[in-house]
Design an enzyme around this catalytic site. Structure first.
Site, mmCIF file in Angstrom:
data_model
loop_
_atom_site.group_PDB
_atom_site.id
_atom_site.type_symbol
_atom_site.label_atom_id
_atom_site.label_comp_id
_atom_site.label_asym_id
_atom_site.label_seq_id
_atom_site.Cartn_x
_atom_site.Cartn_y
_atom_site.Cartn_z
ATOM 1 N N CYS A 43 0.819 -1.210 0.000
ATOM 2 C CA CYS A 43 0.000 0.000 0.000
ATOM 3 C C CYS A 43 0.857 1.266 0.000
ATOM 4 O O CYS A 43 1.976 1.259 0.497
ATOM 5 C CB CYS A 43 -0.891 0.021 1.231
ATOM 6 N N ARG A 102 4.900 0.293 -6.128
ATOM 7 C CA ARG A 102 4.858 -0.584 -4.950
ATOM 8 C C ARG A 102 3.889 -1.755 -5.130
ATOM 9 O O ARG A 102 3.943 -2.708 -4.373
ATOM 10 C CB ARG A 102 4.438 0.231 -3.718
ATOM 11 N N TRP A 150 -3.125 -2.562 -1.481
ATOM 12 C CA TRP A 150 -2.787 -3.932 -1.881
ATOM 13 C C TRP A 150 -3.538 -4.807 -0.900
ATOM 14 O O TRP A 150 -3.221 -4.835 0.291
ATOM 15 C CB TRP A 150 -1.270 -4.122 -1.770
ATOM 16 N N ASN A 206 -1.564 1.891 6.093
ATOM 17 C CA ASN A 206 -0.713 0.792 5.632
ATOM 18 C C ASN A 206 -0.444 -0.101 6.831
ATOM 19 O O ASN A 206 -0.225 0.407 7.926
ATOM 20 C CB ASN A 206 0.641 1.296 5.116
ATOM 21 N N GLY A 207 -0.371 -1.414 6.600
ATOM 22 C CA GLY A 207 -0.086 -2.329 7.704
ATOM 23 C C GLY A 207 -1.304 -3.188 8.016
ATOM 24 O O GLY A 207 -2.260 -3.236 7.231
ATOM 25 N N GLU A 248 18.035 -16.959 -9.284
ATOM 26 C CA GLU A 248 17.634 -15.568 -9.507
ATOM 27 C C GLU A 248 17.120 -15.377 -10.937
ATOM 28 O O GLU A 248 16.134 -14.674 -11.169
ATOM 29 C CB GLU A 248 18.815 -14.632 -9.187
ATOM 30 N N LYS A 269 13.356 -14.070 -11.799
ATOM 31 C CA LYS A 269 13.095 -12.896 -12.643
ATOM 32 C C LYS A 269 12.090 -13.247 -13.739
ATOM 33 O O LYS A 269 11.170 -12.495 -14.016
ATOM 34 C CB LYS A 269 14.378 -12.372 -13.324
ATOM 35 N N GLU A 276 8.516 -13.827 -12.275
ATOM 36 C CA GLU A 276 7.869 -12.615 -11.763
ATOM 37 C C GLU A 276 7.235 -11.777 -12.859
ATOM 38 O O GLU A 276 6.144 -11.269 -12.678
ATOM 39 C CB GLU A 276 8.923 -11.711 -11.102
ATOM 40 N N HIS A 320 19.161 -35.820 -11.145
ATOM 41 C CA HIS A 320 18.426 -36.403 -10.018
ATOM 42 C C HIS A 320 16.928 -36.105 -10.113
ATOM 43 O O HIS A 320 16.221 -36.215 -9.107
ATOM 44 C CB HIS A 320 18.993 -35.879 -8.701
ATOM 45 N N LYS A 344 6.368 -4.159 -4.350
ATOM 46 C CA LYS A 344 7.795 -3.847 -4.265
ATOM 47 C C LYS A 344 8.307 -4.021 -2.843
ATOM 48 O O LYS A 344 9.442 -4.426 -2.625
ATOM 49 C CB LYS A 344 8.021 -2.411 -4.758
#
Ligand code: M6R
Length: 614
Positions: free
Chosen positions: A2, A27, A75, A101-102, A487, A491, A494, A510, A609
């Site tokens: 948020c 964000r 969010w 926010n929170g 990584e 990427k 995402e 394996h 973010k």
């Protein structure tokens, strides 16, 4: 997650608030809203599901006058993303509006209590409970809003950054925080508020980072009062922002992500500035100089992080162990915080976080602190919560990272970990002087080598399009490049929404080898180093099963090049520095595949973010 914007002063608030919301779009959010005390004294709240642009369309024909207001991007946590659940939320009387926010963890009993008092609720959110509770206290106790906010917050469990406005007092804005950041920008008889500094930067560079459990009251006359929950006056520290407007704009690039990939050479130079001294052949980190004894005494290093920062931590483990011989454990913060880990006062805990606000990492370091460990933060956002909660640390100094997919922060985190490893190794004399000097010289040359890799941009753009058909990708790497396989896969997931997995190359046989057929793209990270022959065998195994091989190889390689369907060459470097080079083509591959698939690369679906909830 948020985003918060607030304004009080002589100017029209709405354009400032909406611009601020646009600045915070990076964000991640799913709805947006604004509350204004209009010039006629009404308190108007306008909200809309979707983007800030949808909110702008919605308020086109509405009264958006007023010189005080708050705005929010949400969010969703409590309740689905819709207009009703979007912020701001009114109190029962319609006199107060709040953005938050929170998470208010005890919102359920509070809501029940408020319902017992006859209050009704429009939304499913914890935020509406808080504004109802504030109004209830204000009415019950006959106190002013500032006191009511204080009393309410004393009864709240959880995290919050809030801003409240009151129709009956349009000359006053109230803000408070605990666990979620809040920045107050100071202008000429005006105040700006942001959940980070990006909405404020074009108006002022004088800021205050509100402290834990502090409440601020800002007036139209330019007065600022800050108290804690016990009503004890606090002296806020005014800081000067180091950011520029150009840092948060796209600068001619189509996306922030591409801009940030291209910023890496300069970003790494900035991260190394003042720390890597090539003339004196030295590494100087103030955190280590100032806490030399404590850090050198560490018998173990524990790295806590999430996502991309965790991948940087894994590379940190490899280099710290190689250079210093101190054992290193790398922990997902979310696991570490809940699994009763063994931590002692001989541990050095390194928390890595771009945002400095990741809830799980904050909780992990709190746990480590309680057990007496020494805490070192590696963060990018100046003044964020993790740098404040740690004993010492190193900022990345790379400017804001706006693209949700972390790129320049990752390479800067890895660089910082390398500097830490080198500084400790030098002090402990665990490597030879000659090797240390070689590392110093080579690290200095990395930004220029990244610049050369970026020249591959057009080639990557051309070949990436071929792979839009793929539903899965495999990434393989060994040693220092195993974390790069993870990584690279993250990427791609995402931003393109293609499923991808990273493995240590030798693990392929394996299990994952069963997935390989003529449709499966396999990205092989194979720079020239001591295990090259082993990777070559893996590549042959993939080729034998007709997998599509995309390789990252060192200039001059012939064997893997011949077996590859597509290859990207990087300059040669010392093994431990290869991750700083091999990741760059992978970032570009993800970017161009996502673009070819028409994805929103800067704001991929469902992602935020800064992950301020667990
Ligand atoms: O701000 P942090 O570095 O603590 O964030 C950790 C992760 O949420 C973050 O790295 C995430 O995985 C990114 N979206 C990766 O691109």
């Amino acid at each position: 997650m948020c985003g918060i914007v607030g304004y009080i002063g002589p100017r029209e608030a709405c354009p400032i608030l909406l611009k601020g919301l646009h600045r915070l779009e990076y964000r991640g959010y799913d709805s947006a809203g604004v509350a204004l005390i209009n010039n006629n004294g009404n308190l108007s709240v306008y909200k809309s599901k979707g983007k800030v642009a949808d909110l702008e369309n919605h308020i086109n024909d509405k009264d958006i006058s007023g010189t005080i207001g708050v705005a929010h991007t949400r969010w969703a946590t409590h309740g689905e993303p819709n207009t009703t659940n979007a912020h701001p939320h009114y109190s029962q009387s319609g006199d107060l509006a709040l953005i938050h926010n929170g998470i208010i963890e005890n919102y359920k009993p509070l809501k029940q209590e408020m319902m017992n008092q006859g209050r009704t609720f429009q939304s499913e959110t914890d935020t509406e409970v808080l504004i109802q509770f504030i109004e209830y206290i204000k009415e019950e106790q006959g106190c002013d809003l500032f006191t009511a906010v204080q009393l309410a917050l004393k009864n709240v469990i959880g995290a919050y950054a809030i801003v409240v406005i009151d129709k009956s007092n349009p000359d006053r804005l109230i803000a408070a925080r605990k666990g979620s950041p809040l920045v107050i920008g100071i202008g000429e008889n005006e105040f700006y508020i942001g959940s980070d500094a990006t909405p404020l930067i074009e108006y002022t560079n004088k800021v205050i980072y509100l402290g834990e459990e502090e409440i601020a009251m800002m007036t139209r006359k330019g007065d600022l009062q800050v108290v804690n929950l016990e009503n004890v006056a606090q002296t806020p520290l005014v800081k000067t922002l180091e950011m520029n407007l150009s840092d948060i704009e796209k600068g001619g690039f189509p996306h922030y992500m591409l801009k940030e990939i291209f910023e890496q050479p300069d970003a790494l130079l900035n991260s190394m500035k003042g720390r890597l001294n090539t003339e004196e052949k030295d590494v100087l980190l103030s955190a280590i100089i100032n806490h030399r004894d404590r850090i050198m005494k560490a018998e173990r290093v524990i790295i806590c992080a999430c996502g991309t920062s965790w991948h940087a931590g894994l590379i940190g483990k490899y280099i710290i162990e190689e250079l210093t011989r101190i054992p290193v454990e790398v922990e997902y913060s979310s696991e570490f915080r809940y699994r009763n880990p063994v931590i002692t006062d001989k541990d050095l805990v390194i928390a890595i976080s771009q945002s400095g606000e990741t809830a799980d990492t904050l909780a992990a370091i709190q746990l480590a602190k309680d057990k007496g460990a020494f805490l070192y933060g590696i963060c990018n956002v100046v003044g964020s919560s993790i740098p404040r909660a740690t004993d010492t640390g190193s900022y990345l100094h790379i400017g804001p990272e706006i693209g949700v997919a972390s790129t320049k922060a990752f390479t800067a985190q890895v660089t910082t970990l390398m500097l830490i490893a080198m500084a400790i190794a030098k002090e402990k004399q665990t490597i030879s002087k000659e090797y240390f000097h070689q590392l110093v010289d080579e690290l200095q040359s990395i930004p220029e080598k990244i610049r050369r890799i970026l020249e591959l941009n057009d080639k990557v753009a051309k070949y990436s399009k071929i792979f839009t058909y793929a539903r899965n990708f495999i990434y393989l790497g060994r040693g220092y490049n195993y974390p790069i396989a993870l990584e690279g896969a993250l990427k791609l997931k995402e931003i393109s929404y293609i499923h991808a997995e990273g493995y240590p190359s030798a693990e392929m046989k394996h299990g994952p080898i069963a997935l390989i057929d003529e449709e499966m793209p396999v990205v092989v990270i194979a720079p020239a180093h001591s295990k090259y022959e082993k990777i070559l065998s893996n590549v042959q195994e993939i080729k034998a099963r007709k997998g599509k091989i995309i390789s990252i190889i060192t200039e001059g390689d012939t064997a893997i090049k011949e077996l590859s369907d597509i290859y990207f060459e990087i300059p040669s470097t010392i093994d431990c520095f290869t991750p700083l080079l091999t990741i760059v083509p992978l970032q570009l591959i993800s970017y161009y595949i996502a673009i070819a698939k028409g994805r929103d690369v800067d704001q991929p679906r469902n992602l935020a973010k800064s992950v301020t909830v667990e």
